[in-house]
Design a protein around this motif. Structure first.
Motif, PDB file in Angstrom:
ATOM      1  N   MET A  56       0.816  -1.217   0.000  1.00 46.49           N
ATOM      2  CA  MET A  56       0.000   0.000   0.000  1.00 46.49           C
ATOM      3  C   MET A  56       0.852   1.271   0.000  1.00 46.49           C
ATOM      4  SD  MET A  56      -3.277  -0.709  -0.107  1.00 46.49           S
ATOM      5  CE  MET A  56      -4.007   0.797   0.511  1.00 46.49           C
ATOM      6  N   ASN A  57       2.049   1.208   0.564  1.00 41.68           N
ATOM      7  CA  ASN A  57       2.931   2.378   0.594  1.00 41.68           C
ATOM      8  C   ASN A  57       3.439   2.741  -0.795  1.00 41.68           C
ATOM      9  OD1 ASN A  57       2.765   2.701   3.421  1.00 41.68           O
ATOM     10  ND2 ASN A  57       4.232   1.038   3.681  1.00 41.68           N
ATOM     11  N   LYS A  58       3.346   1.801  -1.729  1.00 40.51           N
ATOM     12  CA  LYS A  58       3.783   2.063  -3.102  1.00 40.51           C
ATOM     13  C   LYS A  58       2.611   2.385  -4.017  1.00 40.51           C
ATOM     14  CE  LYS A  58       7.916  -0.790  -2.773  1.00 40.51           C
ATOM     15  NZ  LYS A  58       8.588  -2.000  -3.212  1.00 40.51           N
ATOM     16  N   GLY A  59       1.469   2.704  -3.425  1.00 40.78           N
ATOM     17  CA  GLY A  59       0.288   3.034  -4.216  1.00 40.78           C
ATOM     18  C   GLY A  59       0.129   4.532  -4.397  1.00 40.78           C
ATOM     19  N   GLU A  60      -0.718   4.891  -5.357  1.00 46.49           N
ATOM     20  CA  GLU A  60      -1.032   6.286  -5.645  1.00 46.49           C
ATOM     21  C   GLU A  60      -2.423   6.589  -5.094  1.00 46.49           C
ATOM     22  OE1 GLU A  60      -1.654   9.094  -9.614  1.00 46.49           O
ATOM     23  OE2 GLU A  60      -0.769   7.116  -9.840  1.00 46.49           O
ATOM     24  N   VAL A  61      -2.494   7.478  -4.101  1.00 40.42           N
ATOM     25  CA  VAL A  61      -3.770   7.810  -3.477  1.00 40.42           C
ATOM     26  C   VAL A  61      -4.555   8.725  -4.413  1.00 40.42           C
ATOM     27  CG1 VAL A  61      -4.916   8.896  -1.512  1.00 40.42           C
ATOM     28  CG2 VAL A  61      -2.832   7.548  -1.153  1.00 40.42           C
ATOM     29  N   LEU A  62      -5.704   8.241  -4.856  1.00 38.49           N
ATOM     30  CA  LEU A  62      -6.578   9.014  -5.725  1.00 38.49           C
ATOM     31  C   LEU A  62      -7.658   9.707  -4.896  1.00 38.49           C
ATOM     32  CD1 LEU A  62      -6.918   6.275  -8.493  1.00 38.49           C
ATOM     33  CD2 LEU A  62      -5.283   8.183  -8.404  1.00 38.49           C
ATOM     34  N   ILE A  63      -8.219   8.970  -3.929  1.00 32.97           N
ATOM     35  CA  ILE A  63      -9.172   9.521  -2.970  1.00 32.97           C
ATOM     36  C   ILE A  63      -8.678   9.122  -1.586  1.00 32.97           C
ATOM     37  CG2 ILE A  63     -11.553   9.509  -2.143  1.00 32.97           C
ATOM     38  CD1 ILE A  63     -12.450   8.775  -4.975  1.00 32.97           C
ATOM     39  N   ASP A  64      -8.338  10.117  -0.777  1.00 34.99           N
ATOM     40  CA  ASP A  64      -7.781   9.851   0.543  1.00 34.99           C
ATOM     41  C   ASP A  64      -8.847   9.262   1.475  1.00 34.99           C
ATOM     42  OD1 ASP A  64      -5.687   9.704   2.308  1.00 34.99           O
ATOM     43  OD2 ASP A  64      -5.468  11.862   2.579  1.00 34.99           O
ATOM     44  N   TYR A  65      -8.415   8.406   2.389  1.00 29.44           N
ATOM     45  CA  TYR A  65      -9.312   7.685   3.281  1.00 29.44           C
ATOM     46  C   TYR A  65     -10.107   8.600   4.192  1.00 29.44           C
ATOM     47  CZ  TYR A  65     -11.078   4.498   6.820  1.00 29.44           C
ATOM     48  OH  TYR A  65     -11.920   3.803   7.656  1.00 29.44           O
ATOM     49  N   VAL A  66     -11.412   8.330   4.283  1.00 30.29           N
ATOM     50  CA  VAL A  66     -12.250   8.848   5.360  1.00 30.29           C
ATOM     51  C   VAL A  66     -13.107   7.694   5.847  1.00 30.29           C
ATOM     52  CG1 VAL A  66     -12.302  11.267   4.620  1.00 30.29           C
ATOM     53  CG2 VAL A  66     -14.086   9.721   3.822  1.00 30.29           C
TER      54      VAL A  66
END
Length: 186
Positions: free
Chosen positions: A96-106
């Motif tokens: 997951m640390n190598k992923g691209e955040v498109l929509i940040d977690y809520v």
């Protein structure tokens, strides 16, 4: 495998979110100490912080992780279906640390009096690393453009098949929800 598919159908995630249930289970652990058990009821307070998510990822493959609520504002009146809580693409080898955040977690924010909402985690295998530069990135202090989305349409657009892994929980309003709404106003 049959248990995952059965529970996805029992809760109508198939067909409300996806046409076909995944075959593998995603493990989800929250900083609050809660470990997701498929279909279990959790509180918004328990799931307010970004969890650790794992699945049977293959080395050298790229994945997309989504968390959606198909019951916005309620299961009886889902006019904002789906409300996207989290979207991360280009997750390399399940890291997951190598992923691209498109929509940040809520976390979960079901409105008062709307009953139980379904919160669905889905993982898709990407055909390759994808250029997501045209996707509007949404930070965790914004509720804009999270609603009226479709993970099925999004994954079709990027030529992904059905979900390879999934999990879900149920949640209803608690006293954390107003704090989340304040956060989403930026």
């Amino acid at each position: 495998m049959a248990d995952i598919q059965g529970k996805f159908k029992e809760q109508c995630i198939v067909p409300d979110v996806v046409n076909m249930a995944p075959t593998e289970l995603i493990t989800v652990e929250y900083p609050s100490g809660v470990k997701l058990e498929m279909g279990k009821e959790l509180t918004p307070t328990q799931v307010k912080d970004k969890p650790v998510v794992k699945w049977a990822a293959k080395e050298g493959e790229y994945y997309l992780l989504a968390m959606v609520d198909p019951d916005a504002p309620s299961r009886e009146n889902p006019k904002f279906r789906e409300w996207h809580h989290w979207l991360v693409g280009n997750i390399y080898g399940g890291d997951m640390n190598k992923g691209e955040v498109l929509i940040d977690y809520v976390g979960s924010g079901p409105p008062k009096g709307t009953g139980l909402h379904r919160y669905v985690f889905l993982v898709y295998k990407q055909p390759e690393k994808i250029n997501y530069s045209k996707v509007n990135k949404i930070p965790n202090n914004s509720g804009e453009k999270r609603g009226k989305s479709s993970i099925a349409k999004f994954t079709q657009q990027y030529k992904m098949g059905g979900p390879v892994a999934g999990n879900f929980y149920l949640a209803k309003y608690d006293d954390y929800v107003p704090k989340l709404y304040a956060q989403l106003k930026g």
